[in-house]
Structures are given as C-alpha cells and as structure tokens.
Design a protein around this motif. Structure first.
Motif, PDB file in Angstrom:
ATOM      1  N   ALA A  41       0.920  -1.304   0.015  1.00  0.00           N
ATOM      2  CA  ALA A  41      -0.089  -0.023   0.073  1.00  0.00           C
ATOM      3  C   ALA A  41       1.046   1.164  -0.103  1.00  0.00           C
ATOM      4  CB  ALA A  41      -0.956   0.389   1.414  1.00  0.00           C
ATOM      5  N   THR A  42       0.322   2.282  -0.626  1.00  0.00           N
ATOM      6  CA  THR A  42       1.276   3.508  -0.586  1.00  0.00           C
ATOM      7  C   THR A  42       0.332   4.903  -0.556  1.00  0.00           C
ATOM      8  OG1 THR A  42       2.907   4.671  -1.845  1.00  0.00           O
ATOM      9  CG2 THR A  42       1.212   3.607  -3.134  1.00  0.00           C
ATOM     10  N   THR A  43       0.647   5.810   0.000  1.00  0.00           N
ATOM     11  CA  THR A  43      -0.113   7.220  -0.150  1.00  0.00           C
ATOM     12  C   THR A  43       0.439   7.990  -1.256  1.00  0.00           C
ATOM     13  OG1 THR A  43       1.609   8.200   1.233  1.00  0.00           O
ATOM     14  CG2 THR A  43      -0.247   7.098   2.334  1.00  0.00           C
ATOM     15  N   ARG A  44       1.500   7.564  -1.973  1.00  0.00           N
ATOM     16  CA  ARG A  44       1.747   8.330  -3.273  1.00  0.00           C
ATOM     17  C   ARG A  44       0.580   8.120  -4.348  1.00  0.00           C
ATOM     18  NH1 ARG A  44       3.320   5.584  -7.642  1.00  0.00           N
ATOM     19  NH2 ARG A  44       4.832   3.548  -7.584  1.00  0.00           N
ATOM     20  N   ASP A  45       0.776   9.230  -5.368  1.00  0.00           N
ATOM     21  CA  ASP A  45      -0.391   9.110  -6.353  1.00  0.00           C
ATOM     22  C   ASP A  45       0.249   7.965  -7.491  1.00  0.00           C
ATOM     23  OD1 ASP A  45      -1.940  11.178  -5.404  1.00  0.00           O
ATOM     24  OD2 ASP A  45      -0.513  12.694  -6.451  1.00  0.00           O
ATOM     25  N   PRO A  46      -0.629   7.375  -7.955  1.00  0.00           N
ATOM     26  CA  PRO A  46      -0.478   6.386  -9.113  1.00  0.00           C
ATOM     27  C   PRO A  46       0.415   7.053 -10.256  1.00  0.00           C
ATOM     28  CG  PRO A  46      -2.794   6.320  -8.705  1.00  0.00           C
ATOM     29  CD  PRO A  46      -2.222   7.587  -8.034  1.00  0.00           C
ATOM     30  N   ARG A  47       1.225   6.330 -10.845  1.00  0.00           N
ATOM     31  CA  ARG A  47       2.096   6.857 -11.966  1.00  0.00           C
ATOM     32  C   ARG A  47       1.349   6.343 -13.203  1.00  0.00           C
ATOM     33  NH1 ARG A  47       7.356   4.823  -9.114  1.00  0.00           N
ATOM     34  NH2 ARG A  47       7.990   6.664  -7.964  1.00  0.00           N
ATOM     35  N   PRO A  48       1.615   6.698 -14.420  1.00  0.00           N
ATOM     36  CA  PRO A  48       0.691   6.573 -15.753  1.00  0.00           C
ATOM     37  C   PRO A  48       1.041   4.944 -15.749  1.00  0.00           C
ATOM     38  CG  PRO A  48       2.139   8.316 -16.051  1.00  0.00           C
ATOM     39  CD  PRO A  48       2.421   8.047 -14.636  1.00  0.00           C
ATOM     40  N   GLU A  63      -6.093   7.413   5.815  1.00  0.00           N
ATOM     41  CA  GLU A  63      -6.417   6.043   5.690  1.00  0.00           C
ATOM     42  C   GLU A  63      -5.286   5.237   6.042  1.00  0.00           C
ATOM     43  OE1 GLU A  63      -8.428   2.327   3.091  1.00  0.00           O
ATOM     44  OE2 GLU A  63      -8.495   4.433   2.206  1.00  0.00           O
ATOM     45  N   PHE A  64      -4.397   5.579   5.408  1.00  0.00           N
ATOM     46  CA  PHE A  64      -3.178   4.616   5.781  1.00  0.00           C
ATOM     47  C   PHE A  64      -2.703   4.720   7.200  1.00  0.00           C
ATOM     48  CE2 PHE A  64       1.544   3.773   6.104  1.00  0.00           C
ATOM     49  CZ  PHE A  64       1.873   2.630   5.104  1.00  0.00           C
ATOM     50  N   LEU A  65      -2.566   5.956   7.620  1.00  0.00           N
ATOM     51  CA  LEU A  65      -1.981   6.315   9.060  1.00  0.00           C
ATOM     52  C   LEU A  65      -3.207   5.425  10.115  1.00  0.00           C
ATOM     53  CD1 LEU A  65      -1.126   9.903   9.093  1.00  0.00           C
ATOM     54  CD2 LEU A  65       0.478   7.770   9.179  1.00  0.00           C
ATOM     55  N   GLY A  86       3.483   0.435   2.838  1.00  0.00           N
ATOM     56  CA  GLY A  86       3.311  -0.555   3.794  1.00  0.00           C
ATOM     57  C   GLY A  86       2.828  -1.983   3.299  1.00  0.00           C
ATOM     58  N   THR A  87       3.192  -3.011   3.992  1.00  0.00           N
ATOM     59  CA  THR A  87       2.482  -4.426   3.566  1.00  0.00           C
ATOM     60  C   THR A  87       1.336  -4.691   4.326  1.00  0.00           C
ATOM     61  OG1 THR A  87       4.852  -4.926   3.354  1.00  0.00           O
ATOM     62  CG2 THR A  87       3.199  -6.645   3.392  1.00  0.00           C
ATOM     63  N   PRO A  88       0.372  -4.657   3.655  1.00  0.00           N
ATOM     64  CA  PRO A  88      -0.979  -5.186   4.250  1.00  0.00           C
ATOM     65  C   PRO A  88      -0.908  -6.549   4.956  1.00  0.00           C
ATOM     66  CG  PRO A  88      -1.483  -4.263   2.245  1.00  0.00           C
ATOM     67  CD  PRO A  88       0.009  -4.261   2.474  1.00  0.00           C
ATOM     68  N   LEU A  89      -1.378  -6.884   6.322  1.00  0.00           N
ATOM     69  CA  LEU A  89      -0.976  -7.801   6.824  1.00  0.00           C
ATOM     70  C   LEU A  89      -2.096  -8.942   6.482  1.00  0.00           C
ATOM     71  CD1 LEU A  89       0.348  -9.539   9.080  1.00  0.00           C
ATOM     72  CD2 LEU A  89      -1.027  -8.396  10.800  1.00  0.00           C
ATOM     73  N   LYS A  90      -3.148  -8.828   6.700  1.00  0.00           N
ATOM     74  CA  LYS A  90      -4.283  -9.418   6.288  1.00  0.00           C
ATOM     75  C   LYS A  90      -4.257 -10.718   5.169  1.00  0.00           C
ATOM     76  CE  LYS A  90      -9.403 -10.007   6.451  1.00  0.00           C
ATOM     77  NZ  LYS A  90     -10.696  -9.654   6.519  1.00  0.00           N
ATOM     78  N   PRO A  91      -3.791  -9.904   3.762  1.00  0.00           N
ATOM     79  CA  PRO A  91      -3.592 -10.907   2.768  1.00  0.00           C
ATOM     80  C   PRO A  91      -2.760 -12.096   2.866  1.00  0.00           C
ATOM     81  CG  PRO A  91      -3.856  -8.527   2.176  1.00  0.00           C
ATOM     82  CD  PRO A  91      -3.772  -8.574   3.550  1.00  0.00           C
ATOM     83  N   VAL A  92      -1.791 -11.442   3.477  1.00  0.00           N
ATOM     84  CA  VAL A  92      -0.389 -12.173   3.916  1.00  0.00           C
ATOM     85  C   VAL A  92      -0.923 -13.266   4.775  1.00  0.00           C
ATOM     86  CG1 VAL A  92       1.965 -12.346   4.886  1.00  0.00           C
ATOM     87  CG2 VAL A  92       1.351 -10.497   3.210  1.00  0.00           C
ATOM     88  N   GLU A  93      -1.436 -13.137   5.810  1.00  0.00           N
ATOM     89  CA  GLU A  93      -1.903 -14.115   6.594  1.00  0.00           C
ATOM     90  C   GLU A  93      -2.842 -15.154   5.880  1.00  0.00           C
ATOM     91  OE1 GLU A  93      -1.506 -12.279  11.239  1.00  0.00           O
ATOM     92  OE2 GLU A  93      -3.558 -11.763   9.725  1.00  0.00           O
ATOM     93  N   GLU A  94      -3.683 -14.713   5.088  1.00  0.00           N
ATOM     94  CA  GLU A  94      -4.685 -15.403   4.430  1.00  0.00           C
ATOM     95  C   GLU A  94      -4.198 -16.344   3.520  1.00  0.00           C
ATOM     96  OE1 GLU A  94      -8.942 -12.319   4.652  1.00  0.00           O
ATOM     97  OE2 GLU A  94      -7.545 -12.555   2.507  1.00  0.00           O
ATOM     98  N   HIS A  95      -3.187 -15.839   2.579  1.00  0.00           N
ATOM     99  CA  HIS A  95      -2.576 -16.825   1.672  1.00  0.00           C
ATOM    100  C   HIS A  95      -1.655 -17.827   2.542  1.00  0.00           C
ATOM    101  CE1 HIS A  95      -3.638 -13.756  -1.048  1.00  0.00           C
ATOM    102  NE2 HIS A  95      -3.675 -14.587  -1.968  1.00  0.00           N
TER     103      HIS A  95
END
Length: 197
Positions: A41-48, A63-65, A86-95
C-alpha cells in the motif's frame, strides 16, 4: 491427537539495488503462477499505467495512518520523507493459512522491520538474500540500466555496500549470476518450505 496442519512460511526477498530481484521474481512467476506476491500500500499518487491492487494499493494518507494505528500492516516506511508505504497484513496471513506460496519483495530496512513484527505475530519467515556475483557486476548492471544520473548511481552504490554487508542476517543467499538459475534456486527454497518437491 490431530497435528495442526503445517502452513508454509512467508518468503521475504531482499537484495541490493540493481541486483535483479524483480527480474528473478518475474522469471519465477512465469514458471510458477501459483505463487502469490504481496502488493504494498502507498500514499503516493499512481504513476501512468499503474493499477490499484496490481502495482500498489493506493490510499489517502489519513486512511493509511488509521490502518497503521490499527496494526493492519506487517511493516511500514516513509520513503524519501514523503510517501508512506506498507505491507497489508491480512492478505499475507490469508495466503499463508491457505498454504499458498507467498513472497514479499522488500528492501533491507523493510526486511528488518518484518523480522521484528513477525516475532510479535508468531509468523514463520524465511529471509532470502539475492546477491550479485560481485560488486563490479552490480555496478555494471546499475550503470547499464541508464535510469539514474551519475549522482544517483553513486548514492545507490553506497547504499548497496551497506545492503551487501547485511547478507549474514539472512537464512538463504542466492547469487543472481544467471536469472533462470537464480529463479530455480528460489523455487527450490519455496518448494521445500511448502512441501512441493
């Protein structure tokens, strides 16, 4: 008595700049599309051309904070003093719970933060270091990319020296001399951890 089902371990992939982590990972995924790679996850804007949920999960800083305060990230960092990652924890744990081979490609600081947090969470992790055949070869690859100015290259090479010195902190070292061979060695580590031999 029923033994708990063995879950695979999270594979944390690190290495110095320009070592070819992404290239090795791409070669691995080409042969083994069943592997899941964590999306940051990131708070920066998407690049093209970047897509939400594919390249990154893009979110506003508030939201990130909020999610960080709620413990929803495995690790976080502020990059270049601006954007949060950041690395979202829930998807890691689910996989991991579904025994899906799971990779997290991250820089040295991130790997160290994962190490701290994994102990708290009771996560089982294998730390893999992708190394260059030599420092000269790393320098050749970095210059050959042509994506940085000479000043940026010099800075990245100084950082790479620090990163290379951290190799003993890792469980496994794979030398990226040839991409397909390095990808095969990485698969061998994953296959052993997930009982896929």
């Amino acid at each position: 008595m029923n033994m708990p089902e063995k879950h695979g371990r999270l594979i944390v992939l690190t290495g110095p700049t320009a070592v070819g982590k992404g290239t090795v990972e791409a070669a691995l995924l080409h042969k083994h599309p069943e592997i899941w790679v964590s999306v940051s996850a990131t708070t920066r804007d998407p690049r093209p051309g970047e897509q939400n949920g594919v390249n990154y999960w893009f979110m506003p800083e508030d939201e990130f904070l909020r999610r960080k305060a709620a413990g929803e990230f495995l690790e976080t960092a502020v990059v270049h003093g601006m954007a949060h990652y950041g690395t979202p924890l829930k998807p890691v744990e689910e996989h991991l719970a579904s025994n899906t081979p799971t990779i997290l490609e991250i820089d040295l600081q991130g790997a160290r933060r994962v190490k701290e947090r994994a102990r708290e969470l009771g996560l089982d992790v294998v730390y893999v270091f992708i190394a260059p055949p030599s420092f000269d070869e790393l320098k050749r690859r970095l210059v050959g990319r042509g994506t940085e100015t000479p000043e940026q290259q010099a800075k990245r090479l100084e950082t790479a020296k620090v990163e290379l010195a951290a190799e003993p902190e890792f469980d496994v070292t794979i030398v990226n001399n040839e991409v397909d061979q390095a990808a095969k060695e990485l698969w061998d580590v994953i296959a052993e951890e997930y009982g896929l031999n």
